[in-house]
Design an enzyme around this catalytic site. Sequence first.
Site: not given
Length: 237
Positions: A90-93, A183, A206-207
Site C-alpha cells: 500500500r502506498i497511501g497517505t 483508512m 499528507s496532513d
Amino acid sequence: MNIPTPHIEAKKGDFAKTVLMPGDPLRARFIAEHYLEDAVLVNSVRQMSGYTGTYKGKRVSVMASGMGMPSMGIYSYELFNGYDVENIIRIGTAGALREDLHLRDLVFGIGACTNSNFAAQYQLPGSFAPTASFPLLRKAVEAAEKREGLHYMVGNLLSSDTFYSDSNLDVNWRKMGVLAVEMEAAALYMNAARTGKQALAICTISDSIVTGEATNSAEREKSFRDMMELALEIAPE
C-alpha cells in the site's frame, strides 16, 4: 475464485506477483505513466485503474484500492485469491499524530490498529493484531536508509473507519504510541494473513492532526515520489 472477479476485469496472468496499491486511481495512473515501461491497462472497472509494466526490468503492477477498509478488503482479497498476487504494498497517505512527523515524511506500518469490525468475520476468540510482513518491512527500512534526506518512522498506524468523526479520540491513540491515521492498512494486513501472502503499508504524511498542516489534492496525486520510488525498488519479482 472465478476470473474475472466481480470488481476486476483482468485476465489470469495480467497482474504481476507484486502490486502497488495507492488509494487514488489518478496516483496509480501517474506511477504507470512516469515509472513503468510498456505499461498496459488491465483493469478499469469502476475507474479503479490497474496497470502492469516493468520497472528496471522487473514486472510490477499498480492498482488503486479506493478509500476505506471495505474497498481495500475487496480489491486485495480478489488480487490475492483470484490473480495469484503474492505481495501488495500500500502506498497511501496518512495524518500525523505526532509533532515530530512532518509533511512528506514516511511511515512504515509495522502494525495497524483499527476501530473497524473487519476481523469479526474470522470468529476469533479474542482480538487479532494486524501486522506487516517482515521481509517487506526490512527491505523498506534498508532502502530508506540509503536515500539521503529521507525522514521516516516505523510503528503502528491507525486504520479508521471514519474520516469525519463526532469524537476526538486521536489523543488516546497518540498516548498508545500510534504514529498516524489512515483508512486501509488493517484490512490489507488481515487479508494477507488469511491467505498467507505478504503486505506492507508505506504512508506519506499528507496532513497533521497535531499542527493542522496539509497538502492539496494535486500534491497528494503527484508529489509523493519518495514513497512511490521506494515501493518500486523493494517490490519482489
